[in-house]
Every structure is written in structure tokens, then in C-alpha cells.
Design a protein around this motif. Structure first.
Motif, PDB file in Angstrom:
ATOM      1  N   LEU A   1      24.612 -79.499 -46.650  1.00 57.22           N
ATOM      2  CA  LEU A   1      24.154 -79.666 -45.684  1.00 57.22           C
ATOM      3  C   LEU A   1      25.467 -79.304 -44.395  1.00 57.22           C
ATOM      4  N   GLN A   2      26.532 -79.415 -44.828  1.00 56.70           N
ATOM      5  CA  GLN A   2      27.577 -78.819 -43.904  1.00 56.70           C
ATOM      6  C   GLN A   2      27.734 -77.527 -44.045  1.00 56.70           C
ATOM      7  N   ALA A   3      27.502 -77.079 -45.136  1.00 59.99           N
ATOM      8  CA  ALA A   3      27.472 -75.433 -45.460  1.00 59.99           C
ATOM      9  C   ALA A   3      26.324 -74.540 -44.566  1.00 59.99           C
ATOM     10  N   SER A   4      25.467 -75.381 -44.303  1.00 60.24           N
ATOM     11  CA  SER A   4      24.045 -74.865 -43.412  1.00 60.24           C
ATOM     12  C   SER A   4      24.645 -74.653 -42.005  1.00 60.24           C
ATOM     13  N   ALA A   5      25.674 -75.166 -41.559  1.00 58.76           N
ATOM     14  CA  ALA A   5      26.230 -75.023 -40.204  1.00 58.76           C
ATOM     15  C   ALA A   5      25.512 -75.875 -39.080  1.00 58.76           C
ATOM     16  N   LEU A   6      24.509 -76.641 -39.462  1.00 57.32           N
ATOM     17  CA  LEU A   6      23.699 -77.348 -38.359  1.00 57.32           C
ATOM     18  C   LEU A   6      24.554 -78.566 -37.938  1.00 57.32           C
ATOM     19  N   VAL A   7      25.521 -78.877 -38.934  1.00 59.91           N
ATOM     20  CA  VAL A   7      26.588 -79.953 -38.642  1.00 59.91           C
ATOM     21  C   VAL A   7      27.781 -79.317 -38.879  1.00 59.91           C
TER      22      VAL A   7
ATOM     23  N   ALA B   1       6.286 -92.001 -57.599  1.00 59.66           N
ATOM     24  CA  ALA B   1       6.893 -92.628 -56.434  1.00 59.66           C
ATOM     25  C   ALA B   1       7.056 -91.496 -55.048  1.00 59.66           C
ATOM     26  N   PRO B   2       6.579 -91.915 -53.969  1.00 58.29           N
ATOM     27  CA  PRO B   2       6.536 -91.023 -52.922  1.00 58.29           C
ATOM     28  C   PRO B   2       8.061 -90.956 -52.080  1.00 58.29           C
ATOM     29  N   PHE B   3       8.142 -89.519 -51.562  1.00 59.26           N
ATOM     30  CA  PHE B   3       9.428 -89.547 -50.972  1.00 59.26           C
ATOM     31  C   PHE B   3       9.235 -88.576 -49.854  1.00 59.26           C
ATOM     32  N   CYS B   4       9.995 -88.625 -48.902  1.00 61.20           N
ATOM     33  CA  CYS B   4      10.011 -87.327 -47.699  1.00 61.20           C
ATOM     34  C   CYS B   4      11.682 -87.578 -47.127  1.00 61.20           C
ATOM     35  N   LEU B   5      12.044 -86.372 -46.892  1.00 60.91           N
ATOM     36  CA  LEU B   5      13.239 -86.017 -46.334  1.00 60.91           C
ATOM     37  C   LEU B   5      13.274 -84.898 -45.726  1.00 60.91           C
ATOM     38  N   GLY B   6      14.215 -84.770 -44.492  1.00 60.47           N
ATOM     39  CA  GLY B   6      14.445 -83.493 -44.019  1.00 60.47           C
ATOM     40  C   GLY B   6      15.709 -82.657 -44.542  1.00 60.47           C
ATOM     41  N   TYR B   7      15.659 -81.081 -44.559  1.00 56.96           N
ATOM     42  CA  TYR B   7      16.283 -80.607 -45.209  1.00 56.96           C
ATOM     43  C   TYR B   7      16.759 -79.341 -44.585  1.00 56.96           C
ATOM     44  N   ALA B   8      18.113 -79.050 -44.290  1.00 58.86           N
ATOM     45  CA  ALA B   8      18.674 -77.956 -43.497  1.00 58.86           C
ATOM     46  C   ALA B   8      19.195 -76.817 -44.601  1.00 58.86           C
ATOM     47  N   PHE B   9      18.749 -75.677 -44.265  1.00 58.89           N
ATOM     48  CA  PHE B   9      19.185 -74.533 -45.364  1.00 58.89           C
ATOM     49  C   PHE B   9      20.206 -73.709 -44.716  1.00 58.89           C
TER      50      PHE B   9
ATOM     51  N   ARG C   1      26.636 -79.884 -26.239  1.00 57.19           N
ATOM     52  CA  ARG C   1      26.284 -80.150 -27.485  1.00 57.19           C
ATOM     53  C   ARG C   1      25.110 -80.789 -27.603  1.00 57.19           C
ATOM     54  N   SER C   2      24.526 -81.683 -26.929  1.00 57.11           N
ATOM     55  CA  SER C   2      23.306 -82.388 -26.938  1.00 57.11           C
ATOM     56  C   SER C   2      22.234 -81.313 -26.613  1.00 57.11           C
ATOM     57  N   LEU C   3      22.189 -80.493 -25.603  1.00 55.56           N
ATOM     58  CA  LEU C   3      21.295 -79.334 -25.301  1.00 55.56           C
ATOM     59  C   LEU C   3      21.135 -78.656 -26.433  1.00 55.56           C
ATOM     60  N   ALA C   4      22.358 -77.980 -27.128  1.00 55.42           N
ATOM     61  CA  ALA C   4      22.116 -77.059 -28.322  1.00 55.42           C
ATOM     62  C   ALA C   4      21.578 -77.908 -29.369  1.00 55.42           C
ATOM     63  N   GLN C   5      21.821 -78.899 -29.705  1.00 54.81           N
ATOM     64  CA  GLN C   5      21.014 -79.812 -30.683  1.00 54.81           C
ATOM     65  C   GLN C   5      19.712 -80.206 -30.412  1.00 54.81           C
ATOM     66  N   ALA C   6      19.120 -80.034 -29.120  1.00 52.83           N
ATOM     67  CA  ALA C   6      17.766 -80.265 -28.965  1.00 52.83           C
ATOM     68  C   ALA C   6      16.950 -78.991 -29.246  1.00 52.83           C
ATOM     69  N   ALA C   7      17.587 -77.722 -28.769  1.00 51.23           N
ATOM     70  CA  ALA C   7      17.261 -76.611 -28.943  1.00 51.23           C
ATOM     71  C   ALA C   7      17.030 -76.328 -30.521  1.00 51.23           C
ATOM     72  N   CYS C   8      17.909 -76.738 -31.289  1.00 51.55           N
ATOM     73  CA  CYS C   8      17.954 -76.577 -32.553  1.00 51.55           C
ATOM     74  C   CYS C   8      16.843 -77.381 -33.401  1.00 51.55           C
ATOM     75  N   ALA C   9      16.897 -78.815 -32.763  1.00 58.39           N
ATOM     76  CA  ALA C   9      15.838 -79.645 -33.615  1.00 58.39           C
ATOM     77  C   ALA C   9      14.317 -79.462 -33.118  1.00 58.39           C
ATOM     78  N   THR C  10      14.135 -78.807 -31.907  1.00 58.50           N
ATOM     79  CA  THR C  10      12.632 -78.724 -31.590  1.00 58.50           C
ATOM     80  C   THR C  10      12.259 -77.467 -32.409  1.00 58.50           C
ATOM     81  N   PRO C  11      10.831 -77.921 -33.170  1.00 57.05           N
ATOM     82  CA  PRO C  11      10.182 -77.137 -33.990  1.00 57.05           C
ATOM     83  C   PRO C  11       9.892 -75.689 -33.235  1.00 57.05           C
ATOM     84  N   ASP C  12       9.648 -74.441 -33.973  1.00 60.56           N
ATOM     85  CA  ASP C  12       9.734 -73.340 -33.532  1.00 60.56           C
ATOM     86  C   ASP C  12       8.225 -73.169 -32.716  1.00 60.56           C
ATOM     87  N   ASP C  13       7.481 -73.991 -33.471  1.00 59.81           N
ATOM     88  CA  ASP C  13       5.952 -73.788 -32.679  1.00 59.81           C
ATOM     89  C   ASP C  13       5.654 -74.658 -31.584  1.00 59.81           C
TER      90      ASP C  13
END
Length: 654
Positions: free
Chosen positions: A228-234, A14-22, A425-437
């Protein structure tokens, strides 16, 4: 580190895909992530300042027994590189796709069309993903998009959408037609849609969240939301909602184009709404009560965000705009954007006509797309976060935002104190979500966040200012002539929480600005720590920490710009001016502010004090103990279990 997979039926692969915060440090920079699954890939998107893994997209295939959850445990390790799936493999599946837009025209992809993606999003041996786009007919605004995932073994998943949102193309208006989507020769969607300007919508209907070339494997992902909460991204939440909690009962779990779902139909209206907070209530519901229902609700509501006219795509790059490219551009009329500002160069986006988008008010706007991106890893949701941040920039007067710096001043009428908080808040989330590259947009978001930090630090920390953590409001709540300046406590708490959250995300800004962020947050947090004081004459009594407004200055015209005030002598004077009586001392229960409602001002202050404790602001731990040690504190805790959005607590490891 783990997640759980479930399938409606037994499947061998079965195929699967997810995002994961570390969590920072869990996966060092010289290592990757492995599991007991043979077919697993982890594609990094972001790293913490120390180089450890911050966010990745995980994909693979595994055997599943029908209705039997499989827990996948992740550990750090070394991965042997393997050749990624390429577009030639996608073409080899024979997949074809088309989007018909009625009289506007139709577009299609087949054969070597797949060799020309707009963007390669994921590249790996178990799953690769690409984004495709084609303008529709000769229409200047309408564009058809696909986000395509190819899994090893040939499974193909497609998210199609239509978009009507350019930055400066003349005459934006609605586009009404019967829109249909065909995948592999079979029609998967058809509906009459009136798409307003600067809106977009996935071509989905019902409970399905994407389309599959073959049979939908119906694999459900369940995250370890404590981790996920312990990652501090939320934020971290204390609520434990029951299955019949109102936040869960109200969850919308199926989608129709342009529906608002649980979003507000009148953003900006007075009073409580579940969309307001560091995250909206439907996202928090998944974090506090993860299930197939709450997962579907957060995805469906993220799709529903397309109904807002915030999608201003730069036609020269086909991406959200770079602030530096448009230092004086301000949004024009007709896109449902309330309280927009002015341009010093008379530079505006073209005025729009036709069917209007839903009203967008930055003073009440929710965090759109961020949680959906964290749990799915979809490019579509990552761009939604970016569109929100760029719209908040566009709607502000260019001189007030300091042109391309993108500063959201708390006293600017296009923001209000709370609007500036949510924009940060939204600006910080955009800076966080935008990939490093993603060098262009990431650099711009980080530069804007740095500018906001440096601007606030210069005004409130580098020069002497009020010692109580009040940023300059946009108005006096009691008017001129009463010799006191009143401000909404809850707006100041939103501003405190937004910067506390931004600090927790650890943006990749210069060390000097990172230090300024710590110093400014410690100063700003005084506004909540001081209100949870003890019973001394110079203290503000914690029991009354949540009034609607508070007397922040003994003059109708305090000078915040130079910091000269005048200011009250101490917190006890603020208390006496606010409640019209001196601090009586003692240890009464929490009171006022609509206590013990979860949506009360006592709820509103929780994120501010939680981040003050988390970031170890002096006095915060003692202030928090006064509040949580009150005899009637459990009443508020119980209320959070029904509506968890304000139940933020200091971060604790699971």
C-alpha cells in the motif's frame, strides 16, 4: 499483491470486501486482477495516467477456518464477465430497514424501495452496493442514509447514518432525539443523540463497524501495508512500532455516536497533536503496525470525523458542492469553522444555531476519511474526503481563493502557510479518491488542484523570485523593526510536503500543469534541501536545519508578489542571520528543534525531504545522507517507533 482474511469461526463461504490501491503499471489497462479464489471480483474506481489500475474495490466469498489467517494472492489476468447482483436480488432477501428519529419522524425501506437507490456504488457478481437516502418527516435538514452491500448467497451488510448538513437551507440548527435503527425486524441501535448542524453520525455503538442482516461473519481484513505504501497513494514510513508504542496504546477501537475518539477536542490549539500530518497518527499506525486493533482504530476515528461541522451537502444535487456553482459563496457562522473569510457579493451559507459542532481549524485539520476509504472502499468515506475539500474552499475569502478556482494562498489569513498546505493535501486526496466516472466532482477537484499549481508556478517559477523555496508567509514572526523577516520552518516544510505528496498521487491534469507541478516542487524543495547543507561558508549547516523560525529575508518587508525581495545572498547568510554566527563547519550531530522527539521540528521536516529525494530534486539525496549519516540520527529513528506519524521516508519498493 496480497491481503489476509481471518474469521472468528470456521465458515464455508465468508463474505468480505476491501479497498485496494495498486502500484502504477502492476495491472495494465488491458488486464484485470485474478486470484486463486473462485468467488472474487475487482471493481476499478481509478486508473493511473498510463491507464493501469490505481484503486479498486475487491469483494468475494471464501472458506475460512476459525482464527486461521488466509492469505489471498492477487495477479494480473483476464476476467470473464458475469451478471451483477441487482436490486431485485436485494429485495428477494426480504431485508427491511428503518431509522426512527423520535419526534422528527421515521423512514423505512422494504420491498420495491430497494429498486430506487440514490447511487449504485458497486456492481458485480459477488457483491453489489447501493446508497439510499430519505428525508426524515417534514424536517428541512435531517436525512437518513444507508450504504447497503449485497453478497452472492444473500448476506446483507448495512451502514446507516443520519445527517444534518445542507448548504443553503435556512435556519440550520441541532437535531436532538432518540435515534434508533432496525434491520430485518430487530433493533440494532438506539441512543439519545444531539446532532449539531452540518454533522453526521453512523448509527453504531461498540466494537461493531457495520450491521449484518444475519449473523455477523466477523471477517477481519489485513492489507499488505508495505505494498500500500509502495502504491504512492499514502506516504512511505520508516517506523516499526512495538505493540506497546504510545500511538498503539492510545488507539480508540470502539465507537459511540459523535465521539471524537483520537481527534482533537480543540482543533487549532498550539503544540503537537497526532492528527497533524499528511495522514493522522491512527492511520499511520495501521500502515506501520497492521492489526485488527489498528484497523478498527482508523475506521472508528473516521466515523468520529462526523462530529465536525464540515458536511455542506448541496440540496440541489444531494452531493458535495461544485466550486463552479458557487464562485462567491463563503461559510456563515455557527458551524464551528474558525478563521473563515468574506464574500465579495455578501453571499454566505445560512448562520447556524443550537449545539455547536467541534471546532474546525484548517490550519490544523487532519486528513479525514482518506485512509478509511482506501482500506474499505466505502462510499461513506469517499464522501468524507470530498466534504473536507469543499469546506476548505467555502471558508476562504472568495477573492483570495480566486472565486471558483479554489486557490489556497499561503499568505491568506483564513489559511496561514500550514493551513494552505493541509488544504492542498486534502484537495489532492479528494481528487485521488473521487472515482474516474464521477465526472462533476472529479473535474472540479482536478481543476482546483491545477489552479493551485499554475498560480504557484506563475509567482515563484515563471518570474524571478527568491532562490530558496520560500512561499509568502502570512506574517513576520519577529514583527516590524528588526530588519529581518522570520518564518516558521515547519510551516514551509508542511507546504513542501503537501505538494510533494500531490505530485506522487499523479493527478490527471494537463501535461503542461503536470510539468509546472514538477518545476514548482523542485523550486519549493530548495527550502529543505538548502537547510541540510554542508560546512562551507555559503551553506546552511545541516545540524541546525530545524529551528522554530528562520531568517528568510534581510528586510521586514520583502516583496514576494513581484519576487524582488530583497533576499539573502546565499544559504550561509541565512544561517548567520538565524543563529547569529557564521557556519562553523564540521560534522556535528543533529541538534535543536526539540531533537530527538518524534514530534519535533526534526520530525516535521521528514516528509518534505523524503519527497524531495523521491522526486529526485537536485541535491536532495546528498542532503538526506547528511541528516541520516549523523551520529545521533538513530535517536530520532527510535523516537519514531513510539509515534510514527512523521517518520516519512523516500518511497522504496517492498
Amino acid at each position: 499483491m496480497q491481503f489476509t482474511l481471518s474469521g472468528a469461526s470456521s465458515q464455508s463461504l465468508a463474505p468480505f470486501c476491501l479497498g485496494y490501491a495498486f502500484r502504477q503499471g502492476d495491472v495494465p489497462p488491458d488486464q484485470s486482477v485474478v486470484s486463486d479464489l473462485a468467488a472474487l471480483q475487482v471493481v476499478p474506481k481509478n486508473r493511473w495516467p498510463d491507464g493501469s489500475l490505481k484503486f479498486a474495490v475487491i469483494a468475494g466469498r471464501t472458506a475460512l477456518l476459525g482464527n486461521t489467517p488466509l492469505t489471498v494472492t492477487l495477479t494480473k489476468g483476464v476476467v470473464v464477465a458475469a451478471a451483477p447482483l441487482r436490486t431485485s436480488s436485494l429485495a428477494a432477501t426480504g431485508v427491511s430497514a428503518s431509522i426512527d428519529c423520535g419526534s422528527f419522524g421515521a423512514v423505512s425501506w422494504a420491498g420495491d424501495d430497494w429498486d430506487r437507490p440514490f447511487q449504485t456504488w458497486i456492481s458485480g457478481p459477488q457483491m453489489s452496493s447501493w446508497v439510499y437516502r430519505k428525508p426524515v418527516g417534514s424536517d428541512a435538514h435531517l436525512v437518513a442514509w444507508l450504504e447497503v452491500r449485497l453478497f452472492a448467497g444473500g448476506a446483507v451488510e448495512v451502514l446507516p447514518w443520519i445527517e444534518n448538513g445542507y448548504l443553503r437551507v435556512p435556519a440550520p440548527s441541532n437535531r436532538a432525539a432518540i435515534f434508533s435503527f432496525v434491520l430485518g425486524g430487530t433493533q440494532r441501535f438506539s441512543a439519545s443523540i444531539d446532532l449539531p448542524n452540518h454533522c453526521r453520525t453512523p448509527l453504531m455503538a461498540g466494537s461493531g463497524l457495520s450491521h449484518w442482516l444475519g449473523e455477523d461473519p466477523q471477517v477481519t481484513v489485513k492489507h499488505d501495508t508495505a505494498y500500500l505504501q509502495a502504491s504512492a497513494l499514502v506516504p512511505s514510513y520508516r517506523a516499526v512500532p512495538a505493540s506497546n508504542a504510545s500511538a498503539l496504546a492510545a488507539a480508540v477501537t470502539s465507537y459511540n455516536p459523535l465521539q471524537l475518539g483520537n481527534h482533537s477536542s480543540a482543533m487549532g490549539m498550539a503544540g503537537y497533536h497526532g492528527s497533524i500530518g499528511l495522514l493522522p497518527e491512527w492511520d499511520v499506525a495501521y500502515l506501520t503496525a497492521p492489526s485488527q486493533k489498528t484497523y478498527a482504530s482508523l475506521i472508528v476515528n473516521a466515523y468520529g470525523a462526523g462530529r465536525y461541522g464540515v458536511h455542506f451537502r448541496d440540496e440541489t444535487t444531494q452531493r458535495p458542492l461544485l466550486f463552479s456553482s458557487y464562485p462567491t459563496l463563503v461559510v456563515g457562522s455557527g458551524s464551528g469553522i474558525s478563521s473563515s473569510g468574506a464574500s465579495s457579493s455578501n453571499s454566505y451559507t445560512p448562520n447556524a444555531s443550537g449545539t455547536a459542532p467541534a471546532t474546525w481549524a484548517s490550519s490544523h485539520h487532519p486528513a479525514l476519511g482518506f485512509m478509511a476509504y482506501l482500506v474499505t472502499g466505502r462510499w461513506y468515506f469517499m464522501e468524507e474526503v470530498q466534504f473536507v475539500a469543499t469546506l476548505n474552499y467555502l471558508k476562504n475569502t472568495d477573492t483570495q481563493r480566486l472565486q471558483a478556482q479554489g486557490v489556497f494562498q499561503s499568505a491568506a489569513g483564513a489559511n496561514t502557510t500550514r493551513g494552505a498546505a493541509w488544504a492542498i493535501r486534502s484537495l489532492a486526496q479528494a481528487a485521488c479518491a473521487t472515482p474516474d466516472d464521477d465526472n462533476g466532482l472529479r473535474r472540479e477537484f482536478l481543476a482546483s488542484l491545477q489552479a493551485n499549481i499554475d498560480w504557484n508556478h506563475a509567482r515563484y517559477v515563471a518570474q524571478a523570485n527568491n532562490p530558496f523555496g520560500w512561499v509568502m508567509p502570512y506574517s513576520d514572526y519577529t514583527g516590524v523593526g528588526d530588519d529581518l523577516y522570520f518564518e516558521a520552518t515547519w510551516m514551509q516544510d508542511f507546504y513542501t510536503a503537501a505538494f510533494g505528496y500531490a505530485k506522487a498521487l499523479q493527478p490527471a491534469i494537463p501535461a503542461a500543469s503536470s510539468q509546472r507541478l514538477s518545476e514548482f516542487f523542485a523550486w519549493k524543495a530548495r527550502s529543505i534541501v538548502g537547510r541540510l547543507g554542508g560546512g562551507g561558508a555559503g551553506d546552511y549547516l545541516y545540524a541546525d536545519a530545524a529551528p522554530y523560525t528562520i531568517a528568510i529575508a534581510p528586510s521586514d518587508t520583502p516583496d514576494f508578489v513581484t519576487g524582488s525581495g530583497p533576499w539573502h545572498a546565499h544559504w550561509g547568510a541565512i544561517y548567520a542571520a538565524t543563529v547569529k554566527a557564521p557556519n562553523p563547519g564540521g560534522a556535528p550531530g543533529l541538534r535543536g528543534g526539540n531533537f530527538p522527539d518524534a514530534s519535533s521540528y526534526w520530525g516535521n521536516l521528514q516528509p518534505a525531504i523524503a519527497y524531495a529525494v523521491q522526486h529526485q530534486v537536485p541535491g536532495a539525496a546528498q542532503a538526506y545522507q547528511r541528516m541520516t549519516g549523523a551520529a545521533n540520527w538513530p535517536q530520532l529513528e527510535a523516537s519514531f517507533n513510539a509515534n510514527p506519524v512523521w517518520s516519512v521516508r523516500p518511497l522504496q519498493a517492498p
